[in-house]
Motif scaffolding. Structure first.
Motif, PDB file in Angstrom:
ATOM      1  N   VAL A 178       0.842  -1.198   0.000  1.00 12.12           N
ATOM      2  CA  VAL A 178       0.000   0.000   0.000  1.00 12.12           C
ATOM      3  C   VAL A 178       0.880   1.253   0.000  1.00 12.12           C
ATOM      4  CG1 VAL A 178      -1.828   1.256   1.187  1.00 12.12           C
ATOM      5  CG2 VAL A 178      -1.761  -1.243   1.304  1.00 12.12           C
ATOM      6  N   PRO A 179       0.874   2.031  -1.069  1.00 10.32           N
ATOM      7  CA  PRO A 179       1.680   3.256  -1.109  1.00 10.32           C
ATOM      8  C   PRO A 179       1.307   4.204   0.025  1.00 10.32           C
ATOM      9  CG  PRO A 179       0.844   2.710  -3.296  1.00 10.32           C
ATOM     10  CD  PRO A 179       0.147   1.789  -2.326  1.00 10.32           C
ATOM     11  N   GLU A 180       2.275   4.898   0.558  1.00 13.29           N
ATOM     12  CA  GLU A 180       2.041   5.796   1.688  1.00 13.29           C
ATOM     13  C   GLU A 180       1.021   6.880   1.355  1.00 13.29           C
ATOM     14  OE1 GLU A 180       2.293   7.687   5.408  1.00 13.29           O
ATOM     15  OE2 GLU A 180       2.782   5.660   4.733  1.00 13.29           O
ATOM     16  N   GLU A 181       1.040   7.371   0.113  1.00 16.94           N
ATOM     17  CA  GLU A 181       0.105   8.445  -0.236  1.00 16.94           C
ATOM     18  C   GLU A 181      -1.344   7.975  -0.224  1.00 16.94           C
ATOM     19  OE1 GLU A 181       0.568   8.057  -5.110  1.00 16.94           O
ATOM     20  OE2 GLU A 181       0.968   9.934  -4.094  1.00 16.94           O
ATOM     21  N   TYR A 182      -1.560   6.625  -0.263  1.00 18.95           N
ATOM     22  CA  TYR A 182      -2.915   6.096  -0.152  1.00 18.95           C
ATOM     23  C   TYR A 182      -3.416   6.154   1.292  1.00 18.95           C
ATOM     24  CZ  TYR A 182      -2.682   4.080  -4.881  1.00 18.95           C
ATOM     25  OH  TYR A 182      -2.594   3.891  -6.231  1.00 18.95           O
ATOM     26  N   LEU A 183      -2.522   6.490   2.225  1.00 21.76           N
ATOM     27  CA  LEU A 183      -2.871   6.536   3.642  1.00 21.76           C
ATOM     28  C   LEU A 183      -2.797   7.952   4.200  1.00 21.76           C
ATOM     29  CD1 LEU A 183      -0.747   3.425   4.723  1.00 21.76           C
ATOM     30  CD2 LEU A 183      -3.193   3.466   4.224  1.00 21.76           C
ATOM     31  N   ARG A 184      -2.431   8.898   3.366  1.00 20.57           N
ATOM     32  CA  ARG A 184      -2.265  10.287   3.814  1.00 20.57           C
ATOM     33  C   ARG A 184      -3.503  11.102   3.458  1.00 20.57           C
ATOM     34  NH1 ARG A 184       3.411  11.138   4.541  1.00 20.57           N
ATOM     35  NH2 ARG A 184       2.944  13.305   5.052  1.00 20.57           N
ATOM     36  N   VAL A 185      -4.073  11.758   4.450  1.00 21.34           N
ATOM     37  CA  VAL A 185      -5.303  12.523   4.266  1.00 21.34           C
ATOM     38  C   VAL A 185      -5.040  13.741   3.384  1.00 21.34           C
ATOM     39  CG1 VAL A 185      -7.136  13.814   5.419  1.00 21.34           C
ATOM     40  CG2 VAL A 185      -6.173  11.771   6.501  1.00 21.34           C
ATOM     41  N   ASP A 186      -5.879  13.908   2.379  1.00 22.45           N
ATOM     42  CA  ASP A 186      -5.790  15.059   1.490  1.00 22.45           C
ATOM     43  C   ASP A 186      -6.899  16.059   1.805  1.00 22.45           C
ATOM     44  OD1 ASP A 186      -5.130  16.767  -0.571  1.00 22.45           O
ATOM     45  OD2 ASP A 186      -6.164  15.604  -2.106  1.00 22.45           O
ATOM     46  N   LYS A 203     -10.816  11.963   1.684  1.00 15.65           N
ATOM     47  CA  LYS A 203     -10.209  11.690   0.379  1.00 15.65           C
ATOM     48  C   LYS A 203      -8.707  11.637   0.615  1.00 15.65           C
ATOM     49  CE  LYS A 203      -8.964  13.651  -4.050  1.00 15.65           C
ATOM     50  NZ  LYS A 203      -7.544  13.417  -3.733  1.00 15.65           N
ATOM     51  N   PHE A 204      -8.070  10.604   0.109  1.00 15.32           N
ATOM     52  CA  PHE A 204      -6.638  10.426   0.310  1.00 15.32           C
ATOM     53  C   PHE A 204      -5.844  11.045  -0.844  1.00 15.32           C
ATOM     54  CE2 PHE A 204      -8.674   7.082   2.742  1.00 15.32           C
ATOM     55  CZ  PHE A 204      -8.035   7.197   3.960  1.00 15.32           C
ATOM     56  N   LYS A 205      -4.595  11.348  -0.576  1.00  9.90           N
ATOM     57  CA  LYS A 205      -3.760  12.049  -1.547  1.00  9.90           C
ATOM     58  C   LYS A 205      -3.564  11.261  -2.843  1.00  9.90           C
ATOM     59  CE  LYS A 205      -1.197  15.012   1.639  1.00  9.90           C
ATOM     60  NZ  LYS A 205       0.115  15.434   2.140  1.00  9.90           N
ATOM     61  N   GLY A 206      -3.374   9.957  -2.716  1.00  7.70           N
ATOM     62  CA  GLY A 206      -3.084   9.179  -3.906  1.00  7.70           C
ATOM     63  C   GLY A 206      -4.306   8.587  -4.579  1.00  7.70           C
ATOM     64  N   LEU A 207      -5.501   8.905  -4.079  1.00  8.71           N
ATOM     65  CA  LEU A 207      -6.729   8.304  -4.589  1.00  8.71           C
ATOM     66  C   LEU A 207      -7.729   9.381  -4.985  1.00  8.71           C
ATOM     67  CD1 LEU A 207      -7.108   5.509  -1.883  1.00  8.71           C
ATOM     68  CD2 LEU A 207      -6.254   5.233  -4.222  1.00  8.71           C
ATOM     69  N   GLY A 208      -8.688   9.003  -5.826  1.00 15.86           N
ATOM     70  CA  GLY A 208      -9.683   9.951  -6.284  1.00 15.86           C
ATOM     71  C   GLY A 208     -10.896  10.006  -5.370  1.00 15.86           C
ATOM     72  N   TYR A 209     -11.858  10.825  -5.759  1.00 15.61           N
ATOM     73  CA  TYR A 209     -13.075  10.985  -4.960  1.00 15.61           C
ATOM     74  C   TYR A 209     -13.909   9.706  -4.925  1.00 15.61           C
ATOM     75  CZ  TYR A 209     -12.550  16.052  -4.430  1.00 15.61           C
ATOM     76  OH  TYR A 209     -12.101  17.313  -4.086  1.00 15.61           O
ATOM     77  N   GLU A 210     -13.740   8.858  -5.926  1.00 12.54           N
ATOM     78  CA  GLU A 210     -14.506   7.606  -5.929  1.00 12.54           C
ATOM     79  C   GLU A 210     -14.057   6.660  -4.827  1.00 12.54           C
ATOM     80  OE1 GLU A 210     -11.101   7.217  -8.908  1.00 12.54           O
ATOM     81  OE2 GLU A 210     -12.600   8.727  -8.326  1.00 12.54           O
ATOM     82  N   ASP A 211     -12.932   6.963  -4.193  1.00 10.49           N
ATOM     83  CA  ASP A 211     -12.411   6.103  -3.121  1.00 10.49           C
ATOM     84  C   ASP A 211     -12.507   6.760  -1.747  1.00 10.49           C
ATOM     85  OD1 ASP A 211     -11.483   3.882  -4.765  1.00 10.49           O
ATOM     86  OD2 ASP A 211      -9.996   5.278  -5.546  1.00 10.49           O
TER      87      ASP A 211
END
Length: 251
Positions: free
Chosen positions: A35-43, A75-83
């Motif tokens: 799991v990339p770190e940016e998928y866990l970082r709050v945007d 919404k996470f930094k590495g993911l879109g609004y659909e996630d």
């Protein structure tokens, strides 16, 4: 193609980036690797559910109430609004993730206090402002105080003042610096100057879809006091943006 087909034709690639468990010869990866770190970082925080439903903070009480959040729509930094997903805030021990959450939460709270300037008063101010001598009274000698993410170069300040002057003269303009000279920063500085000096805003920045996240990131880096909402992407993404970010008081 089916997963089995991909698995069968990519052994060299799999050997390059997977680890094998000798017991069953299957790929083995840790959670951190998978799991990339940016998928866990709050945007962006879109909505909040507080721990105490009966006495949940409202109005200005929301400010600084990070500890009172039970879960948030994130919404996470590495993911879109659909996630986007409802989840509990990161732990304070996870310093960088907690810092990201706090910044996103503060930005969410700010949305409730944003009020557009009174148009009649703003127009009157601008009429009087344009009667002044630009060089004597308006030219920016230093970068706006709200531009805290770095120090602008001399030529970038020239670009900022050139944009400022075109706006003062009510003329369209094209900033045509070469690539890499910081046109984005000059535009952000210009927007920050209008907000700081004249209380003039909001702004509509029209850019290609692929560059929207970068513009938001640069504005939040250089002028974090400016609230930024990116309205782009698929219908569901725009629906969430409209509901939770553009007009949060309606929710």
């Amino acid at each position: 193609m089916p997963g089995a087909w991909v698995w069968g034709v990519t052994p060299p690639m799999r050997k390059a980036f997977t680890k094998r468990d000798n017991s069953n010869n299957l790929p083995k990866m840790s959670t951190e690797e998978a799991v990339p770190e940016e998928y866990l970082r709050v945007d962006i925080v879109l909505d909040v559910d507080y721990k105490d439903v009966v006495r949940q903070p409202t109005g200005e009480g929301r400010q600084g109430a990070h500890q009172e959040v039970n879960q948030a729509l994130i919404k996470f930094k590495g993911l879109g609004y659909e996630d986007v997903v409802w989840m509990k805030p990161p732990r304070e021990e996870d310093t960088e993730r907690w810092t990201d959450f706090k910044a996103a939460y503060d930005d969410w709270v700010m949305g409730f206090f944003i009020r557009q300037p009174i148009q009649k008063d703003l127009r009157s101010h601008l009429v009087q402002m344009r009667k002044q001598d630009f060089e004597k009274s308006l030219v920016m000698k230093k970068q706006p105080e709200s531009l805290t993410g770095g120090e602008m170069m001399g030529y970038q300040m020239d670009g900022l003042n050139w944009l400022y002057y075109q706006w003062y003269k009510q003329q369209n303009a094209i900033l045509a610096d070469e690539m890499g000279l910081g046109k984005t920063i000059q535009v952000i500085g210009f927007l920050a100057a209008l907000k700081q000096v004249h209380g003039c805003w909001p702004f509509l920045v029209v850019v290609p879809n692929s560059t929207c996240p970068n513009w938001r990131r640069e504005i939040k880096t250089w002028a974090p006091s400016l609230r930024v909402v990116t309205y782009f992407g698929a219908a569901e993404a725009r629906k969430l943006t409209y509901k939770y970010e553009l007009f949060p008081q309606r929710h």
